[in-house]
Structures are given as C-alpha cells and as structure tokens.
Design a protein around this motif. Structure first.
Motif, mmCIF file in Angstrom:
data_model
loop_
_atom_site.group_PDB
_atom_site.id
_atom_site.type_symbol
_atom_site.label_atom_id
_atom_site.label_comp_id
_atom_site.label_asym_id
_atom_site.label_seq_id
_atom_site.Cartn_x
_atom_site.Cartn_y
_atom_site.Cartn_z
ATOM 1 N N LEU A 15 -68.829 20.675 -50.010
ATOM 2 C CA LEU A 15 -68.383 21.191 -51.448
ATOM 3 C C LEU A 15 -68.436 19.997 -52.337
ATOM 4 O O LEU A 15 -68.859 20.349 -53.426
ATOM 5 N N LEU A 16 -68.350 18.764 -52.151
ATOM 6 C CA LEU A 16 -68.447 17.854 -53.190
ATOM 7 C C LEU A 16 -69.742 16.690 -53.137
ATOM 8 O O LEU A 16 -69.680 16.063 -54.015
ATOM 9 N N ALA A 17 -70.529 17.051 -52.305
ATOM 10 C CA ALA A 17 -71.720 16.262 -52.299
ATOM 11 C C ALA A 17 -72.560 16.439 -53.593
ATOM 12 O O ALA A 17 -73.026 15.353 -54.173
ATOM 13 N N PRO A 18 -72.559 17.722 -54.258
ATOM 14 C CA PRO A 18 -73.116 17.909 -55.576
ATOM 15 C C PRO A 18 -72.793 16.944 -56.744
ATOM 16 O O PRO A 18 -73.268 16.709 -57.748
ATOM 17 N N TYR A 19 -71.274 16.409 -56.521
ATOM 18 C CA TYR A 19 -70.866 15.709 -57.582
ATOM 19 C C TYR A 19 -70.679 14.078 -57.119
ATOM 20 O O TYR A 19 -69.989 13.450 -57.736
ATOM 21 N N GLY A 20 -71.528 13.707 -55.904
ATOM 22 C CA GLY A 20 -71.562 12.138 -55.578
ATOM 23 C C GLY A 20 -70.752 11.932 -54.848
ATOM 24 O O GLY A 20 -70.692 10.702 -54.482
ATOM 25 N N VAL A 21 -70.088 12.829 -53.783
ATOM 26 C CA VAL A 21 -69.308 12.422 -52.771
ATOM 27 C C VAL A 21 -69.816 12.315 -51.615
ATOM 28 O O VAL A 21 -70.587 13.457 -51.147
ATOM 29 N N SER A 22 -69.596 11.448 -50.858
ATOM 30 C CA SER A 22 -70.237 11.289 -49.346
ATOM 31 C C SER A 22 -69.026 10.801 -48.273
ATOM 32 O O SER A 22 -68.049 10.469 -48.661
ATOM 33 N N LEU A 23 -69.373 11.291 -47.070
ATOM 34 C CA LEU A 23 -68.359 11.291 -46.106
ATOM 35 C C LEU A 23 -68.509 9.689 -45.248
ATOM 36 O O LEU A 23 -70.006 9.391 -44.919
ATOM 37 N N VAL A 24 -67.691 9.082 -44.878
ATOM 38 C CA VAL A 24 -68.073 7.781 -44.230
ATOM 39 C C VAL A 24 -66.867 7.796 -43.177
ATOM 40 O O VAL A 24 -65.775 8.100 -43.190
ATOM 41 N N SER A 25 -67.364 7.429 -41.976
ATOM 42 C CA SER A 25 -66.417 7.214 -40.825
ATOM 43 C C SER A 25 -65.656 5.880 -40.851
ATOM 44 O O SER A 25 -66.240 5.150 -41.032
ATOM 45 N N GLU A 26 -64.373 5.938 -40.404
ATOM 46 C CA GLU A 26 -63.797 4.865 -40.245
ATOM 47 C C GLU A 26 -62.808 5.106 -38.889
ATOM 48 O O GLU A 26 -62.595 6.282 -38.317
ATOM 49 N N GLN A 27 -62.031 4.056 -38.583
ATOM 50 C CA GLN A 27 -61.350 4.162 -37.422
ATOM 51 C C GLN A 27 -60.015 5.018 -37.585
ATOM 52 O O GLN A 27 -59.346 4.890 -38.583
ATOM 53 N N GLN A 63 -69.157 6.869 -55.992
ATOM 54 C CA GLN A 63 -69.427 5.628 -56.903
ATOM 55 C C GLN A 63 -69.207 6.077 -58.188
ATOM 56 O O GLN A 63 -69.414 7.116 -58.813
ATOM 57 N N PRO A 64 -68.627 5.411 -59.174
ATOM 58 C CA PRO A 64 -67.978 4.092 -58.788
ATOM 59 C C PRO A 64 -66.691 3.900 -58.518
ATOM 60 O O PRO A 64 -66.199 2.501 -58.284
ATOM 61 N N MET A 65 -65.975 4.837 -58.258
ATOM 62 C CA MET A 65 -64.290 4.824 -57.820
ATOM 63 C C MET A 65 -64.061 4.302 -56.529
ATOM 64 O O MET A 65 -63.201 3.828 -56.417
ATOM 65 N N GLY A 66 -64.867 4.732 -55.680
ATOM 66 C CA GLY A 66 -64.719 4.226 -54.325
ATOM 67 C C GLY A 66 -63.687 5.645 -53.544
ATOM 68 O O GLY A 66 -64.397 6.507 -53.590
ATOM 69 N N LEU A 67 -62.788 5.181 -52.936
ATOM 70 C CA LEU A 67 -62.067 6.134 -52.049
ATOM 71 C C LEU A 67 -61.533 7.147 -52.895
ATOM 72 O O LEU A 67 -60.824 7.115 -53.706
ATOM 73 N N VAL A 68 -61.830 8.756 -52.601
ATOM 74 C CA VAL A 68 -61.247 9.866 -53.202
ATOM 75 C C VAL A 68 -60.556 10.799 -52.293
ATOM 76 O O VAL A 68 -59.622 11.502 -52.717
#
Length: 583
Positions: free
Chosen positions: A402-414, A422-427
C-alpha cells in the motif's frame, strides 16, 4: 493576475500598465482601479505616453504624489481597502544598491498592509534574479538579492505564488524608470511574486484538564508547549484533515482483505505507571511526559475560585519521586485491555480475518529535530490469526504494498517488522505478542504514525503544517483528494534563520528540559537544535553551553525580527525556569 475586485497600483511611471489593465477589465469586475505615482502631476505627464494612458483609465482614479512607503498617510486612501496592491519593478532610482532596494520593499510591504483587504493579495514584479528565491534562474547569491520574501515577512506576509510576468497580456505596457529614466527594465524572464497575509502566532496557553483515570477524577496542567495539540479533532467523523484521510485510506485498503472494526470509545490522555509497564516497552522512558497533578484545596470555602495545589513535581521519575501519571506515549496500553477482550471472542468464534482498531493522540517528550514529533496521531490494529499463515509477514507485506509508492519500505527487526521512510525514519511497526512454535493462533499488532504517513501520502514539506490553523490548508483537502495529489504550499521558500545562545549552568544540566522551553518560547518554529560548544570551568563548578537554533516556518511569516523576538523570549524563559546565566 485576477482582474476582479479593487486594485491599487503604486509606483506607476507612465501609467501604461494601469491603462492596459483598465482596458482588460470588464464592467462586471467591480471595485475599480486606483493608479498612483510618486511624482507630482506635471512631472508625471512628462513621461512619454502618460497623458494618453491617464485618459484610458476612464473608470478609475489617478493619484499623484503618493509615497508607496506611506500609504496609510495618504488622505485619498483613508478608509479604503484593496483586494490587490500592485508594485511593478520597484527601484529606488539611479544607481541604488541591493540594500536600498531591500529597504524600499520592506517599507512598501509594511505600508501596503494598512490598505490591504482581508484575503487580499500583494503583487510585486521583479526582474529575474532580484527576488532571491529558487524561482529565479539563475539564482543570485542570497546576500546579493533583494530578499523579497524576507522583506515581506517583516509585514507578516507570506509568498504564496511565483509565476512569470505575463508581458504578452499587456501589449501597451511600456516599462520605464530604470535608473530614474524613461528607459525600461529587462522584463524577459521577470517574475510576479504574490503575497498574502499570514495568521498571527498562537502563544502557548495554560490548559487545565480533568479526566477520569481508572475510576479516579484528577486534574492536571497540560505542558505549555503541547497546548496547541489538544482539542483539534483531526480524527472526528466527517473530518477532511489529511490525518483522517490517511487513516481512511489505510482502513479502506486493509478492509479489502480483512474485516476492520474501529472502536468508538474515548480514552483519557493520561496513563498510570502500572498501565505503562504493560506494553510501552518500545517507547524510550526518557520520552515520557510525567504530569504534575492538581489537587483541590478541600479546606477552601470560597467556591468562586478553586485553589489548585500541585500534588507532585513536573518531569518526575516515577520510581524515584513517586509520580504515577504520564501523558500517553502510545495507545498500546489502552488498546491492550480493550482489544484483548475482543480477541477472546474471536478465538471462541473461530474467526481469523478480523482486525480491531483504535486511533488517537499520543505524546513524546523528544528532542527537537526536523522529524521529531512531540505529539502525533497513532493508529493501533489488533487481530488473532493462525500461526501457520505467518501473519506478521502477511500484514507487513500488505502495508508495504500500500505504502511503497509513497516511499515506505519494510525492514525486519527482532520480534517483528518496521515500516520506514526517508527522511523521517520509523513510521510504523508490525509485531506478534504471543508468537511461539506451539501456539496455534498469534495475536498481531500494527502501530502506525498517521501524521508521518499523511506527510508522505500528500507530499507535505513539514509535519508542522498538519497543525496549521490557516483555513487555506484544510481547503486543499475539502474534496478528499486521493493520496499522491501534490500539495500546494502555504508559504513558498521559507527562510532558515539561525541564532546562537550561550549560557552557564550549575553542576547538573538536563538538555531535555532545554528543548521543552525552546518549543514553548519559539511557538514551535525552531526545527533544529545543535550543540556547538561545551566548556566546564575548572574553578567555578559551572559549565557553559552554546547551542545553534534554526528557526523556520512553513505555516506563518517568519521574519528576522520575529525570530529574534522569539530568541529573546527564550533567553528570558531559560533564566527564570532553568536558572541559567545567559552569556
């Protein structure tokens, strides 16, 4: 340029622009044209074509000896308010430098607002490069330009539009006045700058709240720097605020795959320390707003004035000083109890495609930087799904799609997945609260920062725009535009203004409290705080700090004078509240 309404033209030379404008206007335009010049009538008529132009302005008014820097003193303009004030190619005359022409612009802007109608516009045409904005090509160095936006800000005006000066629409216009001669300026690639009034700044207010928390009615002071974030109603039913539009977009798309049920219950802004311990582990404890309670004086018999006494110190450490209340840094504690009960009914019914949700305002006592939000709207979704379908990954991938067209990506964490941009970081985050190899069903939680997502979905240059009181901001969202539609800035090319502040402190120094005072004193206009120097005196047991503060506003006119006023107010507050000695 709109031809409707009343128009005041200042600094006219041969009146050819006024004549051209008069010919273009229809009788239905209303308001009329008032054309003025600085020279007396005899001198003005010496300009080539001036007499003919004045004849053409047959339905308007022509005034001589009108100083555009003293419009409020002109008897013929007393009591009048114009929809447009136009100044084409201003110049001090002869070989005047950029500083004199800046002063001319500043004086004009301060003068013209005295005759400008509410909702009116100020139009200033400049030769290419003079304005000092990114719209000029090539762009001059800032110190070598007329700094038109900065000069307008001194009169509380913001630059709302810049477009090419349309010379072709005024064929009879003969630009004159270059170096006080009948010689024209170079109008090729000239730019028309449009200015409108800015709303005044809203000072921090004292707000006393009363809420019922776990059956107990309590009163408390909202921290002053947060006063403008309370009672805004962005998520109310029928709201067209971009935060609500972002939530509606997400829920609509998620509902295509899962049923989504949002709770209509309201919850207090305060949490107890016990509630915090349940599930706020993802929020840094140093970012909590510990609250000073107020207690009614039960012995006071005068009911006309309730004497409120502090029950504990502000910014308390709950373990060290016994503080038990905090402005909620997350909705998770309140969502936990509410949604857990609903999940039990889901398990009993065997349903595995239902999400329960709630959204609301949360608060973080964070340091100032361009993407650190002291308050934002959080959306929390919870659901129970079979472990076999790997629900954390499933929900994370759906949100990323849904959000990739607006610059959001998925990152794995523990322990789960993070949604970043970018540039805001965690959303946002997606995680399971009871994952395990032998657990048949997993409880999934999705936490999303709606404010940052609104910034991304609607291409806002600054999150602080979301809190603007300017009706022109919300007007852009009246028709509920789909995400991706370009946002039209309220203020073009806002200037960065930097000031340093230095002071002596005692043995202890809490930088977090410094940031709190900066937010309040600056009305939220400081977007960056940087420590540039620190020195500990070996004999006095004192430490000197020097910080560089960067002021900028996308919502209000921010002049050098206004920023300096905020800075002086900061010095005063620091001295009185944090007991520092300004250097």
């Amino acid at each position: 340029m709109s031809l409707s309404g009343s128009i005041l033209l200042v600094g006219e030379g041969n009146f050819s622009f006024s004549a051209s404008l008069s010919q273009s206007r229809s009788e239905a335009a209303g308001g009329g044209i008032t054309a003025t010049c600085l020279q007396g009538q005899d001198e003005a008529l010496r300009h080539e074509g001036a007499a003919e132009s004045i004849e053409i302005i047959n339905r308007g008014t022509v005034l001589f000896e009108v100083d555009c820097t003293k419009l409020g003193e002109c008897a013929a303009l007393q009591g009048r308010a114009f929809d447009r004030v136009v100044f084409n190619f201003p110049h001090c005359g002869r070989k005047s430098g950029v500083k004199k022409n800046r002063e001319l612009l500043k004086s004009f802007f301060l003068s013209c607002v005295q005759v400008l109608a509410e909702g009116g516009e100020v139009h200033v045409s400049l030769c290419n490069g003079q304005g000092g904005t990114p719209a000029d090509h090539p762009t001059r160095e800032w110190h070598n330009s007329w700094q038109v936006a900065a000069m307008a800000a001194e009169a509380h005006l913001i630059l709302t539009d810049v477009h090419p000066f349309q010379r072709e629409k005024h064929q009879s216009y003969k630009c004159t006045g270059y170096r006080s001669q009948d010689k024209g300026f170079h109008v090729e690639k000239a730019l028309l700058h449009v200015f409108t009034r800015s709303l005044p700044y809203t000072a921090a207010q004292a707000i006393v709240m009363e809420e019922a928390v776990e059956g107990e009615t309590i009163q408390y002071n909202v921290p002053a720097e947060l006063s403008d974030y309370i009672f805004r109603g962005f998520l109310c039913s029928g709201s067209v605020h971009p935060v609500r539009l972002a939530q509606d977009f997400l829920l609509k798309r998620l509902a295509e795959k899962w049923s989504v049920s949002m709770t209509m219950e309201t919850f207090p802004l305060l949490l107890t320390a016990k509630q915090l311990q349940m599930c706020c582990h993802e929020v840094d404890a140093t970012h909590y707003y510990w609250i000073e309670l107020l207690q009614k004086d039960r012995e006071c018999t005068d009911t006309r004035s309730e004497n409120l006494k502090p029950a504990c110190c502000p910014n308390v450490d709950p373990e060290r000083e016994g503080g038990i209340y905090v402005l909620r840094p997350s909705l998770l504690p309140q969502a936990e109890e509410l949604l857990t009960k609903k999940e039990e009914s889901i398990k009993d019914a065997g349903i595995s495609s239902l999400l329960f949700g709630m959204s609301g305002l949360v608060f973080r006592n964070v340091s100032i930087n361009p993407w650190a939000l002291p308050s934002f709207h959080e959306l929390v979704l919870r659901g129970v799904f079979p472990s076999a379908c790997n629900p954390v990954t499933l929900h994370g991938q759906m949100l990323e799609t849904l959000l990739a067209p607006y610059g959001v990506s998925l990152v794995s964490e523990q322990g789960g997945l993070c949604l970043t941009a970018q540039p805001m970081g965690l959303v946002g985050r997606v995680f399971a609260s009871n994952a395990g190899d032998d657990v048949p069903h997993v409880s999934i939680t999705v936490c999303l920062n709606l404010d940052l997502l609104a910034v991304l979905l609607f291409s806002l240059p600054d999150w602080r725009l979301l809190w603007s009181h300017d009706p022109r901001f919300l007007k852009q969202f009246t028709l509920r535009p789909s995400p991706g539609k370009a946002f039209r800035p309220l203020s073009l090319f806002p200037e960065h203004i930097s000031f340093d502040i230095s002071f002596w402190t005692g043995l202890t120094w809490e930088e977090r409290k410094f940031h709190v005072v900066v937010r309040e004193a600056s009305c939220g206009t400081v977007e960056q705080v940087k420590l540039v120097d620190r020195f500990s005196h070996p004999d006095l047991s004192q430490t000197s700090y020097c910080y560089r503060l960067t002021y900028r506003s996308h919502t209000h006119a921010l002049s050098h004078t206004q920023a300096l006023q905020f800075h002086k107010q900061l010095e005063s507050l620091l001295s009185s509240r944090l007991q520092v000695t300004i250097r």
